[in-house]
Scaffold this motif. Structure first.
Motif, mmCIF file in Angstrom:
data_model
loop_
_atom_site.group_PDB
_atom_site.id
_atom_site.type_symbol
_atom_site.label_atom_id
_atom_site.label_comp_id
_atom_site.label_asym_id
_atom_site.label_seq_id
_atom_site.Cartn_x
_atom_site.Cartn_y
_atom_site.Cartn_z
ATOM 1 N N GLY A 187 2.076 13.543 17.852
ATOM 2 C CA GLY A 187 0.839 13.779 17.129
ATOM 3 C C GLY A 187 0.296 12.497 16.549
ATOM 4 N N VAL A 188 -0.842 12.625 15.907
ATOM 5 C CA VAL A 188 -1.535 11.501 15.295
ATOM 6 C C VAL A 188 -1.925 11.927 13.885
ATOM 7 C CG1 VAL A 188 -3.598 10.052 15.415
ATOM 8 C CG2 VAL A 188 -2.445 10.755 17.512
ATOM 9 N N VAL A 189 -1.825 10.989 12.952
ATOM 10 C CA VAL A 189 -2.234 11.251 11.575
ATOM 11 C C VAL A 189 -3.485 10.438 11.287
ATOM 12 C CG1 VAL A 189 -1.594 11.027 9.138
ATOM 13 C CG2 VAL A 189 0.134 11.664 10.837
ATOM 14 N N ILE A 190 -4.471 11.098 10.692
ATOM 15 C CA ILE A 190 -5.710 10.420 10.295
ATOM 16 C C ILE A 190 -5.854 10.576 8.787
ATOM 17 C CG2 ILE A 190 -8.225 10.412 10.468
ATOM 18 C CD1 ILE A 190 -7.968 11.439 13.302
ATOM 19 N N MET A 191 -6.112 9.448 8.116
ATOM 20 C CA MET A 191 -6.352 9.472 6.682
ATOM 21 C C MET A 191 -7.527 8.554 6.368
ATOM 22 S SD MET A 191 -3.282 7.081 5.167
ATOM 23 C CE MET A 191 -1.993 8.011 5.905
ATOM 24 N N SER A 192 -8.081 8.721 5.182
ATOM 25 C CA SER A 192 -9.217 7.888 4.791
ATOM 26 C C SER A 192 -8.754 6.451 4.565
ATOM 27 C CB SER A 192 -9.859 8.430 3.515
ATOM 28 O OG SER A 192 -9.013 8.200 2.413
ATOM 29 N N LEU A 193 -9.688 5.528 4.655
ATOM 30 C CA LEU A 193 -9.394 4.125 4.407
ATOM 31 C C LEU A 193 -8.913 3.917 2.976
ATOM 32 C CD1 LEU A 193 -9.344 1.216 5.394
ATOM 33 C CD2 LEU A 193 -11.770 1.056 4.792
ATOM 34 N N ASP A 194 -9.510 4.612 2.006
ATOM 35 C CA ASP A 194 -9.070 4.494 0.614
ATOM 36 C C ASP A 194 -7.616 4.919 0.461
ATOM 37 O OD1 ASP A 194 -11.502 3.560 -0.279
ATOM 38 O OD2 ASP A 194 -12.215 5.519 -0.966
ATOM 39 N N GLU A 195 -7.240 6.026 1.101
ATOM 40 C CA GLU A 195 -5.861 6.503 1.027
ATOM 41 C C GLU A 195 -4.903 5.516 1.690
ATOM 42 O OE1 GLU A 195 -2.919 9.249 -0.146
ATOM 43 O OE2 GLU A 195 -5.036 9.132 -0.669
ATOM 44 N N TYR A 196 -5.303 4.988 2.828
ATOM 45 C CA TYR A 196 -4.481 3.998 3.532
ATOM 46 C C TYR A 196 -4.278 2.746 2.679
ATOM 47 C CZ TYR A 196 -3.023 0.421 6.798
ATOM 48 O OH TYR A 196 -2.340 -0.605 7.400
#
Length: 83
Positions: free
Chosen positions: A36-45
């Motif tokens: 799978g792939v995880v996507i998160m916001s730039l702020d969270e990253y």
């Protein structure tokens, strides 16, 4: 945390990305068995990266733990910042 399939993600990519950025959601896109792939916001990253950096050194970790202990015990003080 949101989860979806790759085909559903393709159908509603804008909706999913808006949820991630606007609601601080993490999106997991399943791509088959155990992948799978995880996507998160730039702020969270950026927040996770900064935390990881701060905890990457034992000395930094000890300083942060000491500061947290002082705050919890009431052994801290406020200081006015200069503009």
């Amino acid at each position: 945390m949101l989860t979806t399939t790759l085909s559903d993600f393709r159908k509603d990519i804008k909706k999913y990305l808006d949820n991630v950025t606007n609601n601080f959601e993490t999106l997991i896109i399943n791509r088959g068995k155990d992948t799978g792939v995880v996507i998160m916001s730039l702020d969270e990253y950026n927040s996770l990266s900064a935390t990881q950096h701060e905890l990457s050194s034992k000395l930094n970790e000890q300083r942060l733990d000491s500061a947290i202990a002082k705050i919890k015990s009431g052994d801290s003080f406020e200081k006015e910042l200069l503009d």
